[in-house]
Scaffold this motif. Sequence first.
Motif, PDB file in Angstrom:
ATOM      1  N   THR A 127       0.830  -1.206   0.000  1.00 22.56           N
ATOM      2  CA  THR A 127       0.000   0.000   0.000  1.00 22.56           C
ATOM      3  C   THR A 127       0.864   1.255   0.000  1.00 22.56           C
TER       4      THR A 127
ATOM      5  N   SER B  78       1.074   3.951  -2.980  1.00 19.57           N
ATOM      6  CA  SER B  78       0.768   5.330  -2.644  1.00 19.57           C
ATOM      7  C   SER B  78       1.857   6.281  -3.126  1.00 19.57           C
TER       8      SER B  78
ATOM      9  N   LEU C  10      -6.339   2.593  -3.325  1.00 18.71           N
ATOM     10  CA  LEU C  10      -5.159   1.887  -2.819  1.00 18.71           C
ATOM     11  C   LEU C  10      -5.524   0.527  -2.233  1.00 18.71           C
TER      12      LEU C  10
END
Length: 320
Positions: A261, A265, A279
């Motif tokens: 994640t 990001s 996400l």
Amino acid sequence: NKGGNLKVKATSKKRAAVRFFCISFAIVLICSVFIWGFQSSWGDINIERLTLTDDDGNELSTLIYVPENATVDTPAPAVLIFHGRSNQAHSNDTWCMELARRGYVVLSPDLGGGGESVGTDRARQAMLCTEYANSLAYVIQDEINLAGYSFGTQTCLDVYNAMPDIINSITEVFGPYRLMNAGGVDNIDTNIGLLKAICDQYDYWFIGEPDACAEVVTEMFHLDETVVPGKDYDWNGHLLRYMVCENTMHQTGNISGSTLTNLLSYITSVTDAPIQRDLNDQVWIPQQVFSGIACVAMMFLLAATINLLMQLEIGRASCR
């Protein structure tokens, strides 16, 4: 009667062996379909293994993920993923899969003689792969994104130092200590993201406790405040972000939700994703589950195949 009973038992065993084989084969087949579906976004991503050759004839094997949005008319940003010292191209399948689902062209090479490559010069191999990616007509030129895991973070630095003008970003996954060992970051003039594992023996060996790691990063980047995880900073006009991955050890970064994640990001922050996804829209967990089931089923399939062959041989022998 005795002979008849033996034939009945043999027939029964043969049928059981056939059922065992068919069930095992069906499970493997179903899992394979789902694994392919998750990895290729059900056919929207073309996954191939290429062999690149340098001027000296050394061969480099690399996986390449090309989503259907990447065309000559609509080139897509590229991400190169460099694995750790004892890993290989497939070690980062989860990263490749999730990035490709967001429209990035992704290359994951076998480095250092690992996997299907020949030769041990990781830096030279990584440069060859980077040059190849930058030459593709369906890739945005001179905006290559690098992501390294563990020792792959050093590979990112080697590639950047050799060809800084074509690098858009560097994401160092579990390698703040590599920056320190490389003498700092004053020669880096691009976007840079740092991911630190909450439990990382290398940081402890070379830097110390987590607070000490934050202090080292703060000093390296000449920040006015102690670096705050997840906060964006200006680094010579580029995006600097220091991230801490919870519930993650150095060795589990390849299959860590927190790591993935944070990686997604940061990369989507420095290079717009051609395909917008949340996400948390990730399929790597079911892909890993089906992969695990397939591995177990393959062992059962092997046993079922041997058992079936034995029953067929027994059946032929009884007919004689």
